[in-house]
Scaffold this active site. Sequence first.
Site, PDB file in Angstrom:
ATOM      1  N   LYS A  88       0.913   5.157   2.637  1.00 44.20           N
ATOM      2  CA  LYS A  88       1.012   3.888   1.914  1.00 44.20           C
ATOM      3  C   LYS A  88       2.436   3.368   2.062  1.00 44.20           C
ATOM      4  O   LYS A  88       3.403   4.076   1.730  1.00 44.20           O
ATOM      5  CB  LYS A  88       0.747   4.151   0.437  1.00 44.20           C
TER       6      LYS A  88
HETATM    7  C1  E4P Z   1      -3.729   1.731  -5.724  1.00 41.28           C
HETATM    8  O1  E4P Z   1      -3.636   1.794  -4.519  1.00 41.28           O
HETATM    9  C2  E4P Z   1      -2.719   1.073  -6.562  1.00 41.28           C
HETATM   10  O2  E4P Z   1      -1.496   1.727  -6.476  1.00 41.28           O
HETATM   11  C3  E4P Z   1      -3.213   1.007  -7.988  1.00 41.28           C
HETATM   12  O3  E4P Z   1      -4.538   0.528  -7.983  1.00 41.28           O
HETATM   13  C4  E4P Z   1      -2.330   0.168  -8.893  1.00 41.28           C
HETATM   14  O4  E4P Z   1      -2.959   0.019 -10.128  1.00 41.28           O
HETATM   15  P1  E4P Z   1      -2.199  -0.532 -11.425  1.00 41.28           P
HETATM   16  O5  E4P Z   1      -1.871  -1.968 -11.192  1.00 41.28           O
HETATM   17  O6  E4P Z   1      -3.191  -0.353 -12.536  1.00 41.28           O
HETATM   18  O7  E4P Z   1      -0.979   0.327 -11.600  1.00 41.28           O
END
Ligand code: E4P
Length: 214
Positions: A83
């Site tokens: 990521k």
């Molecule tokens: C996933 O890839 C993201 O990091 C995650 O869904 C972020 O979620 P949040 O906005 O609830 O922290």
Amino acid sequence: MKFFIDTANIEEIKDALSMGMVDGVTTNPSLIAKENGSFKDIINEICKVVDGPISAEVISIDTEGMVSEARPLASISENIVIKVPMTIDGIKATRILASEGIKTNVTLVFSPLQALMAAKAGATYVSPFIGRLDDLSQDGLVLVEQIVDIYNNYAYNTEVIVASIRSPLHVLESALLGADIATIPYNVLSKLAAHPMTDKGLKAFLNDWEKKSK
Ligand code: E4P
């Protein structure tokens, strides 16, 4: 539609696996920080139980640092997806990693043009954060619709992971828009199965059955 689970908690992952609802896992530094153990140990443990893409996020903010973090992470398992943040440095890192056959998930995407750049750089996945847009009174699902349209217009292979999901409605609307994947927190996954009419109906069946057996 594929369901990824948005957690680094191994018990949540195992429970969702037992439901057959885990096509992959996404983590981020905040999710990892909630768990005990080192980043590498947590990712290793997830790799042992999940046979599907597992996103592990780099924390460097420069291209060289991102690529240096990514290579050893990617060597843990062929299921690892790196990521990288949606920045110019992240886009450069995505391009390098794609050329080395390392899968990437461009994260923190809040606009359709960011998603277009990610696809052009060769990202395997792109993650629009819809809940965080909703928090600003902007409709996150409009972003998903625009990305799906753009990717269809030009036949990009980059898959759309709808992220920052806060409710079952987010999952429903993402499915209706044709998003490839929803990455779902455990508490929302549990809610997808719930309906008061199911509970009411089941209770009535069991009451009637009890009356008959008397
Ligand atoms: C996933 O890839 C993201 O990091 C995650 O869904 C972020 O979620 P949040 O906005 O609830 O922290």
